[in-house]
Motif scaffolding. Structure first.
Motif, PDB file in Angstrom:
ATOM      1  N   LEU A 108       0.825  -1.139  -0.105  1.00 30.85           N
ATOM      2  CA  LEU A 108      -0.043  -0.068   0.289  1.00 30.85           C
ATOM      3  C   LEU A 108       0.782   1.200   0.049  1.00 30.85           C
ATOM      4  O   LEU A 108       1.865   1.388   0.841  1.00 30.85           O
ATOM      5  N   GLY A 109       0.511   1.990  -1.059  1.00 30.64           N
ATOM      6  CA  GLY A 109       1.263   3.496  -0.834  1.00 30.64           C
ATOM      7  C   GLY A 109       2.700   3.371  -1.360  1.00 30.64           C
ATOM      8  O   GLY A 109       3.170   2.225  -1.731  1.00 30.64           O
ATOM      9  N   GLU A 110       3.444   4.604  -0.917  1.00 30.96           N
ATOM     10  CA  GLU A 110       4.873   4.505  -1.296  1.00 30.96           C
ATOM     11  C   GLU A 110       5.456   3.783  -0.221  1.00 30.96           C
ATOM     12  O   GLU A 110       5.381   4.172   0.844  1.00 30.96           O
ATOM     13  N   ALA A 111       6.653   3.215  -0.586  1.00 30.42           N
ATOM     14  CA  ALA A 111       7.933   2.605   0.240  1.00 30.42           C
ATOM     15  C   ALA A 111       8.450   3.659   1.191  1.00 30.42           C
ATOM     16  O   ALA A 111       8.987   4.638   0.321  1.00 30.42           O
ATOM     17  N   GLN A 112       9.035   3.448   2.334  1.00 31.03           N
ATOM     18  CA  GLN A 112       9.821   4.278   3.055  1.00 31.03           C
ATOM     19  C   GLN A 112      11.181   3.335   3.075  1.00 31.03           C
ATOM     20  O   GLN A 112      11.258   2.405   2.592  1.00 31.03           O
ATOM     21  N   LYS A 113      11.999   3.919   3.723  1.00 34.11           N
ATOM     22  CA  LYS A 113      13.427   3.379   4.028  1.00 34.11           C
ATOM     23  C   LYS A 113      13.219   2.131   4.971  1.00 34.11           C
ATOM     24  O   LYS A 113      12.640   2.434   6.014  1.00 34.11           O
ATOM     25  N   PRO A 114      13.587   1.116   4.581  1.00 36.96           N
ATOM     26  CA  PRO A 114      13.347  -0.090   5.686  1.00 36.96           C
ATOM     27  C   PRO A 114      14.241   0.261   6.966  1.00 36.96           C
ATOM     28  O   PRO A 114      15.260   1.134   7.212  1.00 36.96           O
TER      29      PRO A 114
END
Length: 170
Positions: A108-114
């Motif tokens: 869902l949505g944009e990935a953030q930094k792991p």
């Protein structure tokens, strides 16, 4: 949840040794993005490819643990599409047992930094998106030498085979 497979030392060694250890619960996923590609983790230190996931913490439901682990390892929020099943591991020689619960999820949505642990960073852990026909090849890419790696590989291959069986059945 349906039992997909039980993996024991007999699958890799001529050993009937069984562990009586309390099982560790883990969650794993076939995480799809909007293009229909699947997230696959890679640990460069061991040349190991696997599906995202990890341990269930005390007080967490399987679903809560899954969403947390996916966010930590990929930076992605996800929606659970379906339960795939679970895999029991009984590592007699290592005196260790584990139950891995597999799900199919949608990013869902944009990935953030792991949010990787120091160990994961030091081991060269990363992830990338692959077409489903590439995933089986990646999981089988390396003929692993350690028993631990053989279990990890067999577990994810069994889950992928279960998913492909379901897809072909529809």
């Amino acid at each position: 949840m349906k039992l997909i497979r039980t993996i024991t030392d007999q699958d890799f060694l001529a050993s009937n040794l069984m562990s009586e250890a309390k099982p560790r619960d883990t969650v794993r996923t076939l995480l799809f993005n909007e293009e229909g590609k699947i997230a696959v983790m890679h640990v460069s230190r061991y040349q190991l490819y696997s599906f995202p996931g990890g341990g269930v913490e005390s007080g967490e439901s399987l679903e809560e643990a899954l969403k947390r682990e996916i966010l930590e390892e990929t930076g992605c929020c996800c929606e659970i599409i379906q339960e795939l099943g679970y895999i029991k591991e009984n590592r007699g020689l290592l005196d260790y047992t584990q139950q891995s619960y597999y799900y199919v999820t949608q990013k869902l949505g944009e990935a953030q930094k792991p949010i990787l642990t120091i160990t994961e960073v030091n081991n060269g852990t990363s992830y990338a998106w692959y077409e489903i026909n590439e995933v089986m090849n990646l999981l089988m890419l390396t003929a692993h030498e350690t028993l631990q790696q053989k279990y990890l590989q067999a577990r994810d291959l069994a889950a992928l085979e279960e998913y492909l069986t379901i897809v072909k059945g529809n």
